[in-house]
Design an enzyme around this catalytic site. Structure first.
Site, mmCIF file in Angstrom:
data_model
loop_
_atom_site.group_PDB
_atom_site.id
_atom_site.type_symbol
_atom_site.label_atom_id
_atom_site.label_comp_id
_atom_site.label_asym_id
_atom_site.label_seq_id
_atom_site.Cartn_x
_atom_site.Cartn_y
_atom_site.Cartn_z
ATOM 1 N N TRP A 111 0.714 -1.188 0.033
ATOM 2 C CA TRP A 111 0.026 -0.070 0.122
ATOM 3 C C TRP A 111 0.711 1.337 -0.096
ATOM 4 O O TRP A 111 0.056 2.208 0.000
ATOM 5 C CB TRP A 111 -0.900 0.012 1.194
ATOM 6 N N ASN A 112 2.108 1.279 0.082
ATOM 7 C CA ASN A 112 2.957 2.556 0.581
ATOM 8 C C ASN A 112 3.234 3.299 -0.897
ATOM 9 O O ASN A 112 3.453 4.319 -0.765
ATOM 10 C CB ASN A 112 4.023 2.285 1.310
ATOM 11 N N LYS A 120 -1.991 -8.550 -8.113
ATOM 12 C CA LYS A 120 -2.821 -8.235 -6.859
ATOM 13 C C LYS A 120 -2.398 -7.105 -5.917
ATOM 14 O O LYS A 120 -1.294 -7.320 -5.289
ATOM 15 C CB LYS A 120 -2.981 -9.564 -5.738
ATOM 16 N N PRO A 121 -3.059 -5.839 -5.976
ATOM 17 C CA PRO A 121 -2.481 -4.681 -5.220
ATOM 18 C C PRO A 121 -3.076 -4.818 -3.698
ATOM 19 O O PRO A 121 -3.917 -5.813 -3.343
ATOM 20 C CB PRO A 121 -3.477 -3.632 -5.807
ATOM 21 N N SER A 154 -5.031 -4.248 -0.243
ATOM 22 C CA SER A 154 -6.501 -4.293 -0.238
ATOM 23 C C SER A 154 -6.672 -2.842 0.186
ATOM 24 O O SER A 154 -8.014 -2.130 0.053
ATOM 25 C CB SER A 154 -7.179 -5.277 1.024
ATOM 26 N N GLY A 158 6.447 -6.298 -0.255
ATOM 27 C CA GLY A 158 5.942 -6.200 0.872
ATOM 28 C C GLY A 158 6.774 -6.571 2.262
ATOM 29 O O GLY A 158 8.102 -6.371 2.045
ATOM 30 N N SER A 159 6.110 -6.919 3.358
ATOM 31 C CA SER A 159 6.913 -7.256 4.464
ATOM 32 C C SER A 159 7.638 -8.624 4.440
ATOM 33 O O SER A 159 7.415 -9.691 3.403
ATOM 34 C CB SER A 159 5.889 -7.637 5.594
ATOM 35 N N GLU A 186 10.984 -8.247 -2.811
ATOM 36 C CA GLU A 186 11.357 -6.762 -2.284
ATOM 37 C C GLU A 186 10.767 -6.615 -0.922
ATOM 38 O O GLU A 186 9.598 -6.192 -0.805
ATOM 39 C CB GLU A 186 10.922 -5.710 -3.323
ATOM 40 N N LEU A 187 11.583 -6.813 0.045
ATOM 41 C CA LEU A 187 11.110 -7.029 1.227
ATOM 42 C C LEU A 187 11.308 -5.710 2.285
ATOM 43 O O LEU A 187 11.833 -4.514 1.645
ATOM 44 C CB LEU A 187 11.345 -8.233 2.083
ATOM 45 N N CYS A 229 10.255 1.758 2.318
ATOM 46 C CA CYS A 229 11.184 0.502 2.655
ATOM 47 C C CYS A 229 12.656 0.863 2.754
ATOM 48 O O CYS A 229 13.552 0.229 3.301
ATOM 49 C CB CYS A 229 11.071 -0.406 1.581
#
Ligand code: NAP
Length: 485
Positions: A156-157, A180-181, A183, A233-234, A255-256, A289
């Protein structure tokens, strides 16, 4: 400014060139983090819709991969032009769902869009190799081919920019994509799908599906027709998806999370370092990130740096990203604010000093005061965890050796920064930092021309540069024999 004002505001998924609701009609609410109001709903899709999207992607890829790179590039150039033409509307959509100031939204969109023309060009230069033959009558060679249907999951960022970084090289290479973006921020992705449709990208090549992340993720990772997963994401979710991909041995780009050190040496240009720290730390309210997560400052420059940073941070303006002059939007949700509150409380408990901010903003809701913390040590959670909020922890150090040890004291390794005017030091420290990226007197690292990515638990693969397209291509080795040569 309301959703009804926008023609690119879509509340259905885009699968196989059609706009569809979830098969059972279920929806998810999407809220504006600045006001808490519900902006609208998007379909809550799951296994069946994901499988439909994968089928469409697999079918359409057969023709898409046979186009020449230049022909695929034409579509990407058209999409790029449409994004630029619709910049104002896309930026308003992004700010409404994510909260960042409009100027930042525009910057994100233009930066993200730049990956389309870059990879339209790179696909034309995706050369194989002719390998010198080890004996007579044989000619070994390699060719690069698209890896296959690609699943893309984004956070989401950066709801807009994270998509082209993956979709542009994938599409340019000849892959089809199922996206899939997050939510919390699905509308930027759906708007991009509307523009992909307008650009004439064939049905099934570019799909966007919203909904239940674990069901969609299970299908994207479990279906053998998907040959590649690209996730931002995380670290926790990245590890889970990596394990899920093992069953079908998929190619992975991850990409974490990061925990970026921002090292300021005594010999640095003080003003440049302070400006860099403000941009790096407070862009997107600290929710990036590659944000400076730990500001390591050499003791000779500590007081001057802290005083200047505190003054600049005090001047930041918090509010709705739609309002002129605002530099700091809200955090994404209540749990993000609680996370920041807990980190600051624990640091203060262990001896950190609040120089500026340190609590929820008087505006209430999801707004948090831009904060500077002094006397931070490695025993504090702010040092060890990704803050993902507008808090700048200052960690004093004495020597270059100590700075490197502090910087590398983390299991992640995405971005790192140093401010110094000593050329020898830039080489020594760049080589010693265990990170995928090093900014030397610079903080804006992402560009289509350069390889963005991390090492250690920050992930694998690179986005941007000539490296980026290779993540979406397989190397095929062909040996020709029996030749009269
Ligand atoms: P997140 O919770 O991992 O979510 C990211 C995406 O994964 C969302 O689309 C989410 O969907 C989806 N997801 C969550 N659980 C899933 C599951 N079990 N299966 C499949 N998909 C799943 O991360 P976030 O909080 O949105 O993003 C912040 C993190 O991203 C930070 O750690 C940040 O450092 C990292 N990040 C890294 C980079 C980079 O380039 N290295 C760039 C930006 C952000 P839902 O929203 O539907 O749950």
């Amino acid at each position: 400014m309301r959703p009804d004002d926008f023609i690119l505001w879509k509340n259905q998924c885009y699968i196989d060139g059609k706009w569809i609701p979830a098969l059972d009609g279920e929806v998810l609410d999407v809220t504006n983090p600045a006001s808490g109001e519900v902006l609208g709903t998007v379909p809550k899709c799951g296994t069946k819709e994901t499988s439909l999207a994968i089928s469409a992607a697999a079918r359409s890829m057969a023709a898409w991969k046979l186009l020449t790179p230049a022909e695929r590039g034409e579509y990407l150039h058209r999409l790029h032009a449409l994004i630029r033409e619709n910049l104002d509307e896309l930026a308003a959509i992004l700010t409404l769902e994510q909260g960042k100031p409009l100027a930042e939204s525009k910057g994100e969109i233009m930066q993200g869009a730049s990956y389309f023309p870059w990879y339209a060009g790179e696909a034309r230069r995706a050369y194989g190799r002719l390998i010198p033959a080890p004996g007579p009558g044989r000619r070994p060679l390699t060719m690069l081919q698209p890896v296959g249907v690609t699943g893309i999951i984004t956070p989401w960022n950066f709801p807009f920019a994270m998509i082209p970084r993956k979709a542009a090289p994938a599409l340019a290479a000849g892959c089809s994509v199922v996206i899939k973006p997050a939510s919390q921020t699905p509308y930027s992705a759906l708007a991009m799908a509307a523009l992909a449709q307008e650009a004439g990208i064939p049905a099934g090549v570019f799909n966007v599906i919203t909904g239940d992340s674990s069901k969609i993720g299970a299908e994207l990772t479990g279906d053998p027709r998907v040959r590649k997963l690209s996730f931002t994401g995380s670290t926790a979710v990245g590890k889970k998806l990596m394990a899920q991909c093992a069953g079908t041995v998929k190619r992975l780009s991850l990409e974490l999370g990061g925990n970026a050190p921002f090292i300021v040496f005594d010999d640095a240009d003080l003003d440049r370092a302070v400006d860099g720290a403000v941009i790096s730390k407070f862009r997107n309210s600290g929710q990036t990130c590659i944000c400076a997560n730990r500001i390591l400052v050499q003791k000779g420059i500590l007081d001057a740096f802290t005083a200047k940073l505190a003054a600049k941070v005090e001047a930041l303006r918090v509010g709705s990203g739609l309002d002129a002059g605002v530099t700091q939007g809200p955090l994404i949700d209540e749990s993000a604010v609680k996370h920041v509150e807990a980190l600051v409380a624990e640091a203060v408990d262990k001896g950190a000093r609040i120089m500026v901010g340190g609590k929820r903003h008087a505006l209430g809701g999801l707004f948090y005061e831009p904060t500077v913390l002094g006397s931070v040590t490695p025993s504090m959670r702010v040092f060890r965890e990704e803050i993902f909020g507008p808090v700048a922890p200052i960690v004093p150090f004495s020597s270059e050796k100590e700075a490197i040890a502090l910087a590398n004291d983390t299991e992640v390794g995405l971005a790192s920064y140093m401010f110094t005017n000593d050329l020898g030091r830039t080489w020594r420290v760049s080589e010693a930092l265990e990170y995928g990226m090093v900014g030397v007197n610079e903080v804006i690292l992402a560009m289509a021309e350069a390889p963005f990515g991390g090492i250690k638990e920050s992930g694998m693969g690179r986005e941007g540069g000539s490296e980026g397209i290779l993540d979406y291509m397989d190397t095929k080795y062909v040996l020709m024999g029996g030749l009269n040569v």
